[in-house]
Motif scaffolding. Structure first.
Motif, PDB file in Angstrom:
ATOM      1  N   GLU A   1     -20.603  25.928 -17.282  1.00 31.78           N
ATOM      2  CA  GLU A   1     -20.354  25.065 -18.215  1.00 31.78           C
ATOM      3  C   GLU A   1     -20.420  25.170 -19.723  1.00 31.78           C
ATOM      4  O   GLU A   1     -21.714  25.784 -20.011  1.00 31.78           O
ATOM      5  CB  GLU A   1     -21.442  23.610 -17.762  1.00 31.78           C
ATOM      6  N   LEU A   2     -19.608  24.904 -20.353  1.00 32.00           N
ATOM      7  CA  LEU A   2     -19.483  25.483 -21.766  1.00 32.00           C
ATOM      8  C   LEU A   2     -19.470  24.238 -22.841  1.00 32.00           C
ATOM      9  O   LEU A   2     -18.557  23.328 -22.700  1.00 32.00           O
ATOM     10  CB  LEU A   2     -18.542  26.496 -22.113  1.00 32.00           C
ATOM     11  N   CYS A   3     -20.334  24.129 -23.962  1.00 33.05           N
ATOM     12  CA  CYS A   3     -20.168  23.110 -24.795  1.00 33.05           C
ATOM     13  C   CYS A   3     -20.465  23.673 -26.326  1.00 33.05           C
ATOM     14  O   CYS A   3     -21.417  24.399 -26.496  1.00 33.05           O
ATOM     15  CB  CYS A   3     -21.177  21.919 -24.677  1.00 33.05           C
ATOM     16  N   ILE A   4     -19.352  23.656 -26.893  1.00 33.29           N
ATOM     17  CA  ILE A   4     -19.272  24.308 -28.186  1.00 33.29           C
ATOM     18  C   ILE A   4     -19.566  23.277 -29.248  1.00 33.29           C
ATOM     19  O   ILE A   4     -18.816  22.145 -29.399  1.00 33.29           O
ATOM     20  CB  ILE A   4     -18.143  25.033 -28.690  1.00 33.29           C
ATOM     21  N   VAL A   5     -20.461  23.155 -30.229  1.00 36.65           N
ATOM     22  CA  VAL A   5     -20.799  22.181 -31.350  1.00 36.65           C
ATOM     23  C   VAL A   5     -20.364  22.643 -32.653  1.00 36.65           C
ATOM     24  O   VAL A   5     -20.880  23.442 -33.051  1.00 36.65           O
ATOM     25  CB  VAL A   5     -22.344  21.648 -31.014  1.00 36.65           C
ATOM     26  N   ASP A   6     -19.642  21.619 -33.215  1.00 36.83           N
ATOM     27  CA  ASP A   6     -19.259  21.895 -34.710  1.00 36.83           C
ATOM     28  C   ASP A   6     -20.550  21.461 -35.775  1.00 36.83           C
ATOM     29  O   ASP A   6     -20.581  20.216 -35.585  1.00 36.83           O
ATOM     30  CB  ASP A   6     -17.973  21.040 -35.082  1.00 36.83           C
ATOM     31  N   LYS A   7     -21.183  21.980 -36.070  1.00 31.98           N
ATOM     32  CA  LYS A   7     -22.552  21.724 -36.496  1.00 31.98           C
ATOM     33  C   LYS A   7     -22.194  20.921 -38.003  1.00 31.98           C
ATOM     34  O   LYS A   7     -23.037  20.278 -38.400  1.00 31.98           O
ATOM     35  CB  LYS A   7     -23.312  23.093 -37.094  1.00 31.98           C
ATOM     36  N   LEU A   8     -21.229  21.114 -38.735  1.00 33.78           N
ATOM     37  CA  LEU A   8     -21.031  20.550 -39.916  1.00 33.78           C
ATOM     38  C   LEU A   8     -20.151  19.057 -39.726  1.00 33.78           C
ATOM     39  O   LEU A   8     -20.039  18.164 -40.682  1.00 33.78           O
ATOM     40  CB  LEU A   8     -20.027  21.366 -40.845  1.00 33.78           C
ATOM     41  N   ASN A   9     -19.662  18.785 -38.373  1.00 35.39           N
ATOM     42  CA  ASN A   9     -18.785  17.484 -38.127  1.00 35.39           C
ATOM     43  C   ASN A   9     -19.356  16.961 -36.925  1.00 35.39           C
ATOM     44  O   ASN A   9     -18.490  16.463 -35.994  1.00 35.39           O
ATOM     45  CB  ASN A   9     -17.219  17.831 -38.119  1.00 35.39           C
ATOM     46  N   GLN A  10     -20.646  16.986 -36.649  1.00 32.89           N
ATOM     47  CA  GLN A  10     -21.061  16.214 -35.529  1.00 32.89           C
ATOM     48  C   GLN A  10     -21.181  14.585 -35.646  1.00 32.89           C
ATOM     49  O   GLN A  10     -21.416  14.151 -36.880  1.00 32.89           O
ATOM     50  CB  GLN A  10     -22.505  16.550 -35.257  1.00 32.89           C
TER      51      GLN A  10
END
Length: 270
Positions: free
Chosen positions: A260-269
């Motif tokens: 299971e992979l989750c990539i988070v955009d830290k500038l557009n959460q």
């Protein structure tokens, strides 16, 4: 040096103007700014022997402070003149041909290139030699290798399915026009899993974090990274840090991984 030019610059407060002559020139051969010993770009401090032969600070200890040209001692006397020239020499970005208009001090090009938005990135497919900007690479991969990649959205968990023998799985994030590489490396202690973003370390690219989770027989391995490493070319060498380790006893005999992979955009959460 050719193409010298002069200009008068005026400094001072109200009622006072002081003229200072500003001169510039064009350097024909940048090789004279390289260390004659290692042929790398000179960097301060720069040393010279009594005969004026130069050597960089890295080479002096290797030479045991003995000039290779004349055997005079070197490594004690600074060459201030060459240091001044070096600190005032600007060169175009190596990506000038791709649109970058910035200049950087000689010898510092590689530091700028790592963060230059115009830096060229290599296709992660081993059979492909395409290079281009990270956005052009995204379009290329989507058009040419779409059957080997899947589109995902930041902030939403997805299941990455791959065989360990395949070594790499590409995920596309359409909103950012970015490619993310999920890689696995079989080692004696288990399988290492890493995630990287194929792009230069330019602020315009954004900042991302990721979370990996692997479960088998009720046992779960979780790895969270506060930052996705940006690379311009995918490496297939075993990582030394920033990886999730899946022990051998949790691996399927088939070599199939379901992570299971989750990539988070830290500038557009959201």
């Amino acid at each position: 040096m050719v193409g010298a030019s002069e200009a008068l610059l005026f400094h001072g407060g109200e009622g006072e103007r002081v003229a200072k002559r500003h001169r510039s020139a064009t350097l024909l051969d940048l090789d004279i700014l390289d260390c004659p010993v290692c042929c790398e770009a000179l960097a301060t401090p720069i040393f010279q022997c009594d005969n004026g032969h130069l050597a960089c600070s890295s080479c002096c200890p290797k030479l045991r402070n003995k000039c290779p040209s004349c055997a005079f001692p070197v490594g004690h006397n600074r060459c201030r003149a060459m240091e001044s020239i070096l600190e005032s020499t600007l060169v175009p970005c190596p990506n000038e041909m791709f649109g970058c208009t910035k200049t950087c001090f000689y010898g510092k090009e590689s530091a700028h290139e790592k963060e230059c938005i115009f830096s060229q990135c290599s296709c992660p497919s081993r059979e492909c030699d395409y290079t281009g900007s990270y956005k052009d690479l995204y379009a290329h991969y989507k058009l040419t290798h779409s059957k080997f990649s899947w589109s995902i959205k930041c902030g939403i968990p997805y299941t990455a399915v791959m065989f360990i023998s395949n070594k790499i799985l590409i995920k596309r994030v359409h909103e950012s026009k970015l490619l993310f590489a999920v890689q696995c490396f079989r080692e004696p202690c288990g399988v290492y899993v890493t995630v990287s973003c194929i792009a230069p370390s330019a602020p315009e690219v954004g900042q991302f974090s990721y979370r990996l989770s692997y479960t088998k027989d009720g046992q779960t391995v979780i790895y969270e990274s506060p930052e996705v490493k940006k690379v311009r070319k995918v490496s297939f060498e075993t990582p030394q840090e920033n990886f999730m380790l899946i022990p051998h006893n949790l691996l399927l005999r088939s070599g199939l991984l379901m992570i299971e992979l989750c990539i988070v955009d830290k500038l557009n959460q959201e």
